[in-house]
Design an enzyme around this catalytic site. Structure first.
Site, PDB file in Angstrom:
ATOM      1  N   VAL A 153      22.674 109.528  39.468  1.00  0.00           N
ATOM      2  CA  VAL A 153      23.591 108.731  38.651  1.00  0.00           C
ATOM      3  C   VAL A 153      24.186 107.727  39.638  1.00  0.00           C
ATOM      4  O   VAL A 153      24.972 108.095  40.505  1.00  0.00           O
ATOM      5  CB  VAL A 153      24.676 109.597  37.978  1.00  0.00           C
ATOM      6  CG1 VAL A 153      25.671 108.719  37.242  1.00  0.00           C
ATOM      7  CG2 VAL A 153      24.048 110.605  37.019  1.00  0.00           C
ATOM      8  N   PRO A 154      23.792 106.455  39.550  1.00  0.00           N
ATOM      9  CA  PRO A 154      23.966 105.491  40.637  1.00  0.00           C
ATOM     10  C   PRO A 154      25.376 104.932  40.838  1.00  0.00           C
ATOM     11  O   PRO A 154      25.607 103.721  40.712  1.00  0.00           O
ATOM     12  CB  PRO A 154      22.979 104.392  40.257  1.00  0.00           C
ATOM     13  CG  PRO A 154      22.974 104.419  38.763  1.00  0.00           C
ATOM     14  CD  PRO A 154      23.084 105.880  38.408  1.00  0.00           C
ATOM     15  N   CYS A 155      26.303 105.776  41.238  1.00  0.00           N
ATOM     16  CA  CYS A 155      27.668 105.303  41.504  1.00  0.00           C
ATOM     17  C   CYS A 155      27.701 104.364  42.705  1.00  0.00           C
ATOM     18  O   CYS A 155      28.637 103.575  42.842  1.00  0.00           O
ATOM     19  CB  CYS A 155      28.627 106.473  41.679  1.00  0.00           C
ATOM     20  SG  CYS A 155      28.183 107.627  42.974  1.00  0.00           S
ATOM     21  N   HIS A 156      26.665 104.419  43.552  1.00  0.00           N
ATOM     22  CA  HIS A 156      26.605 103.508  44.703  1.00  0.00           C
ATOM     23  C   HIS A 156      26.456 102.052  44.274  1.00  0.00           C
ATOM     24  O   HIS A 156      26.725 101.147  45.055  1.00  0.00           O
ATOM     25  CB  HIS A 156      25.459 103.906  45.648  1.00  0.00           C
ATOM     26  CG  HIS A 156      24.117 103.894  45.001  1.00  0.00           C
ATOM     27  ND1 HIS A 156      23.633 104.968  44.263  1.00  0.00           N
ATOM     28  CD2 HIS A 156      23.150 102.942  44.958  1.00  0.00           C
ATOM     29  CE1 HIS A 156      22.427 104.672  43.811  1.00  0.00           C
ATOM     30  NE2 HIS A 156      22.115 103.451  44.217  1.00  0.00           N
ATOM     31  N   ARG A 157      26.074 101.811  43.037  1.00  0.00           N
ATOM     32  CA  ARG A 157      25.896 100.439  42.539  1.00  0.00           C
ATOM     33  C   ARG A 157      27.224  99.789  42.142  1.00  0.00           C
ATOM     34  O   ARG A 157      27.243  98.623  41.757  1.00  0.00           O
ATOM     35  CB  ARG A 157      24.931 100.424  41.356  1.00  0.00           C
ATOM     36  CG  ARG A 157      23.522 100.816  41.753  1.00  0.00           C
ATOM     37  CD  ARG A 157      22.563 100.818  40.588  1.00  0.00           C
ATOM     38  NE  ARG A 157      21.288 101.394  41.017  1.00  0.00           N
ATOM     39  CZ  ARG A 157      20.416 101.951  40.194  1.00  0.00           C
ATOM     40  NH1 ARG A 157      20.645 101.996  38.893  1.00  0.00           N
ATOM     41  NH2 ARG A 157      19.298 102.455  40.666  1.00  0.00           N
TER      42      ARG A 157
END
Length: 184
Positions: A153-157
């Site tokens: 789940v791409p929270c780094h984006r």
């Protein structure tokens, strides 16, 4: 599973003898940004965390269930997708995700993140706006800080602003690595 974790499984999951598959499969995946502790329930990946094995194990035991153990058959698909992602061969994860460790608000934020395309970024303000809570910047940040399924789940984006990545559970170097990987 490490020797310490094996001992923890025996103490906290005494019913688990390794005879049959556990309710929650548990393992560690090594990656270019550090060790990721992965746990999979019948509904999907419930954890892909930078936290240490003991911390994740205790969180899952407390919140999800106590019948936890190694099950490579269920961990390997996650491991393969993570390896393909880090090798630049996977742009979208297909493994199911189980967000039961997230609060209802955090679930809303994290589900929205799955719509942020590979190689792009968004800001905390944009996330807050997209979920219909434009003033909830701090709450969005808190939801991202406790994302139980990092990388997948791409929270780094989510960045502070262009050129300012902002905080990340795996640390600033991990976030820069993930953003650079996706930028190609």
């Amino acid at each position: 599973m490490s020797g310490d974790l094996d001992a923890l499984v025996r103490v906290t999951s005494p019913a688990y003898r390794g005879d049959g598959p556990p309710d929650i499969a548990f393992g560690t995946v090594e990656s270019p940004v550090g060790s990721l502790v992965v746990a999979v329930t019948g509904r999907g990946v419930v954890s892909c965390s930078y936290d240490d094995e003991h911390t994740v194990f205790e969180r899952i035991t407390r919140s999800v269930g106590r019948f936890i153990g190694p099950d490579p058959r269920r961990i390997d698909p996650v491991r393969r997708e993570l390896e393909a992602y880090f090798a630049g061969r996977l742009r979208a994860f297909t493994v199911a995700v189980d967000l039961q460790l997230a609060t209802p608000f955090a679930r809303t934020v994290l589900q929205m993140l799955t719509t942020v395309p590979y190689g792009t970024t968004t800001t905390y303000a944009e996330v807050a706006e997209r979920i219909g809570r434009p003033r909830a910047l701090r709450a969005v940040g808190n939801a991202l800080a406790v994302n139980p399924v990092c990388v997948i789940v791409p929270c780094h984006r989510v960045i502070d602003s262009p050129g300012t990545p902002g905080p990340y559970a795996g640390g600033p170097d991990a976030k820069r690595h993930l953003l650079a990987l996706e930028a190609g």
